[in-house]
Design a protein around this motif. Structure first.
Motif, mmCIF file in Angstrom:
data_model
loop_
_atom_site.group_PDB
_atom_site.id
_atom_site.type_symbol
_atom_site.label_atom_id
_atom_site.label_comp_id
_atom_site.label_asym_id
_atom_site.label_seq_id
_atom_site.Cartn_x
_atom_site.Cartn_y
_atom_site.Cartn_z
ATOM 1 N N ASP A 1 -16.942 -14.168 10.853
ATOM 2 C CA ASP A 1 -16.597 -13.672 9.512
ATOM 3 C C ASP A 1 -17.638 -12.688 9.002
ATOM 4 O OD1 ASP A 1 -14.338 -15.143 9.537
ATOM 5 O OD2 ASP A 1 -15.051 -16.718 8.175
ATOM 6 N N LYS A 2 -18.918 -12.999 9.249
ATOM 7 C CA LYS A 2 -19.987 -12.105 8.789
ATOM 8 C C LYS A 2 -19.913 -10.768 9.511
ATOM 9 C CE LYS A 2 -23.436 -10.992 6.351
ATOM 10 N NZ LYS A 2 -23.324 -10.908 4.886
ATOM 11 N N ARG A 3 -19.621 -10.824 10.823
ATOM 12 C CA ARG A 3 -19.526 -9.591 11.608
ATOM 13 C C ARG A 3 -18.369 -8.720 11.105
ATOM 14 N NH1 ARG A 3 -18.992 -11.705 17.361
ATOM 15 N NH2 ARG A 3 -19.150 -13.826 16.577
ATOM 16 N N VAL A 4 -17.228 -9.376 10.799
ATOM 17 C CA VAL A 4 -16.072 -8.640 10.267
ATOM 18 C C VAL A 4 -16.446 -8.002 8.920
ATOM 19 C CG1 VAL A 4 -13.736 -8.892 9.318
ATOM 20 C CG2 VAL A 4 -14.330 -10.027 11.465
ATOM 21 N N GLU A 5 -17.115 -8.787 8.080
ATOM 22 C CA GLU A 5 -17.524 -8.287 6.752
ATOM 23 C C GLU A 5 -18.416 -7.040 6.896
ATOM 24 O OE1 GLU A 5 -19.440 -11.434 4.349
ATOM 25 O OE2 GLU A 5 -20.793 -9.857 3.639
ATOM 26 N N LEU A 6 -19.358 -7.097 7.837
ATOM 27 C CA LEU A 6 -20.273 -5.971 8.036
ATOM 28 C C LEU A 6 -19.541 -4.746 8.584
ATOM 29 C CD1 LEU A 6 -23.410 -7.816 9.461
ATOM 30 C CD2 LEU A 6 -23.246 -6.644 7.256
ATOM 31 N N VAL A 7 -18.640 -4.976 9.552
ATOM 32 C CA VAL A 7 -17.882 -3.845 10.123
ATOM 33 C C VAL A 7 -17.059 -3.182 9.012
ATOM 34 C CG1 VAL A 7 -16.091 -3.150 11.768
ATOM 35 C CG2 VAL A 7 -17.810 -4.816 12.466
ATOM 36 N N LYS A 8 -16.399 -4.008 8.182
ATOM 37 C CA LYS A 8 -15.597 -3.459 7.074
ATOM 38 C C LYS A 8 -16.481 -2.652 6.136
ATOM 39 C CE LYS A 8 -11.742 -6.666 6.702
ATOM 40 N NZ LYS A 8 -11.248 -7.891 6.125
ATOM 41 N N ALA A 9 -17.641 -3.204 5.799
ATOM 42 C CA ALA A 9 -18.528 -2.536 4.835
ATOM 43 C C ALA A 9 -19.018 -1.195 5.379
ATOM 44 C CB ALA A 9 -19.710 -3.454 4.500
ATOM 45 N N VAL A 10 -19.417 -1.157 6.633
ATOM 46 C CA VAL A 10 -20.009 0.084 7.142
ATOM 47 C C VAL A 10 -18.965 1.150 7.477
ATOM 48 C CG1 VAL A 10 -22.075 -1.114 7.963
ATOM 49 C CG2 VAL A 10 -20.267 -0.583 9.576
ATOM 50 N N LEU A 11 -17.723 0.731 7.731
ATOM 51 C CA LEU A 11 -16.692 1.734 8.044
ATOM 52 C C LEU A 11 -15.942 2.209 6.789
ATOM 53 C CD1 LEU A 11 -15.124 0.479 11.409
ATOM 54 C CD2 LEU A 11 -16.797 2.309 11.071
ATOM 55 N N ALA A 12 -16.175 1.517 5.672
ATOM 56 C CA ALA A 12 -15.427 1.811 4.439
ATOM 57 C C ALA A 12 -15.558 3.272 4.022
ATOM 58 C CB ALA A 12 -15.876 0.885 3.319
ATOM 59 N N ASN A 13 -16.754 3.844 4.220
ATOM 60 C CA ASN A 13 -16.952 5.241 3.768
ATOM 61 C C ASN A 13 -16.939 6.242 4.926
ATOM 62 O OD1 ASN A 13 -19.263 4.441 4.946
ATOM 63 N ND2 ASN A 13 -20.678 5.169 3.362
ATOM 64 N N LYS A 14 -16.406 5.812 6.062
ATOM 65 C CA LYS A 14 -16.356 6.711 7.227
ATOM 66 C C LYS A 14 -14.951 7.305 7.364
ATOM 67 C CE LYS A 14 -20.539 6.063 8.891
ATOM 68 N NZ LYS A 14 -21.126 5.696 7.596
ATOM 69 N N PRO A 15 -14.866 8.579 7.845
ATOM 70 C CA PRO A 15 -13.539 9.172 7.997
ATOM 71 C C PRO A 15 -12.775 8.506 9.129
ATOM 72 C CG PRO A 15 -15.244 10.630 8.875
ATOM 73 C CD PRO A 15 -15.955 9.468 8.265
ATOM 74 N N GLY A 16 -11.504 8.226 8.900
ATOM 75 C CA GLY A 16 -10.694 7.596 9.954
ATOM 76 C C GLY A 16 -9.850 6.495 9.348
ATOM 77 N N ASN A 17 -8.763 6.207 10.070
ATOM 78 C CA ASN A 17 -7.863 5.153 9.600
ATOM 79 C C ASN A 17 -8.173 3.880 10.389
ATOM 80 O OD1 ASN A 17 -5.733 3.883 8.335
ATOM 81 N ND2 ASN A 17 -4.245 4.602 9.829
ATOM 82 N N PHE A 18 -8.979 3.003 9.796
ATOM 83 C CA PHE A 18 -9.444 1.808 10.492
ATOM 84 C C PHE A 18 -8.746 0.551 9.972
ATOM 85 C CE2 PHE A 18 -13.181 4.708 10.491
ATOM 86 C CZ PHE A 18 -13.295 4.876 11.863
ATOM 87 N N VAL A 19 -8.483 -0.358 10.908
ATOM 88 C CA VAL A 19 -8.059 -1.712 10.554
ATOM 89 C C VAL A 19 -9.118 -2.605 11.168
ATOM 90 C CG1 VAL A 19 -6.303 -3.496 10.902
ATOM 91 C CG2 VAL A 19 -5.600 -1.105 10.647
ATOM 92 N N VAL A 20 -9.789 -3.389 10.365
ATOM 93 C CA VAL A 20 -10.837 -4.265 10.916
ATOM 94 C C VAL A 20 -10.305 -5.685 10.934
ATOM 95 C CG1 VAL A 20 -13.205 -5.095 10.661
ATOM 96 C CG2 VAL A 20 -12.631 -2.753 9.963
#
Ligand code: PNS
Length: 156
Positions: A48-67
């Motif tokens: 859960d922590k890893r997912v939270e971190l991936v979501k946080a760091v990709l939030a402001n990156k260009p691209g259509n991400f699903v974490v």
């Protein structure tokens, strides 16, 4: 709609992973960044922590991400479920090739899915989650290798 899955332990996500994810997002309309439980590894951070971190760091990156995460089961089943056409992996050295090639072959054998290997940017070529964890645990500065959210998470 070309969909790719970029799987990994992401324990923790590094600037190298972020580079691969954002480059994959230029090639595919949607990139699922999938935090996977690797039974061969004993993670430092919870899924859960890893997912939270991936979501946080990709939030402001260009691209259509699903974490999302995969706590058990086969990667190829997740790929089928989300109708992914390809897996994406980053390659730093020949050691990564030796590790990734059999996984790419077994995944293709199991389901036909192809794996796209993206060469790591040399700027990130030596960064690995395990080295980051080791340097952090010995009190070293990891801020060149991981985003601030991750630096904070590894302090706790
Ligand atoms: O970041 P990692 O730990 O090198 O990633 C490896 C991972 C999680 C992608 C790999 O272990 C995996 O795909 N696990 C899911 C289980 C699975 O499908 N195994 C069979 C094909 S490798």
């Amino acid at each position: 709609m070309a969909i790719a899955v970029y799987p990994g332990s992401f324990d923790p996500i590094t600037f190298g992973h972020i580079d691969i994810a954002t480059r994959a997002a230029k090639l595919f309309e949607t990139v699922h960044v999938l935090v996977v439980h690797n039974p061969g590894k004993n993670p430092k951070l919870s899924l859960d922590k890893r997912v939270e971190l991936v979501k946080a760091v990709l939030a402001n990156k260009p691209g259509n991400f699903v974490v999302s995460s995969l706590a058990s089961g086969l990667l190829v089943d997740y790929c089928k479920e989300v109708k992914a056409e390809a897996l994406v992996k980053g390659i730093r050295t020949n050691v990564d090739i030796d590790y990734e090639l059999p996984m790419a072959q077994v995944n293709r054998d199991l389901s036909g899915i192809e794996t796209v290997f993206l060469p790591a940017d040399p700027a990130h070529g030596f960064i690995s989650s395990s080295l980051v964890k080791q340097v952090a645990s010995l009190g070293g500065d990891i801020s060149k290798y991981v985003p601030a959210e991750v630096v904070e998470a590894l302090k706790n």
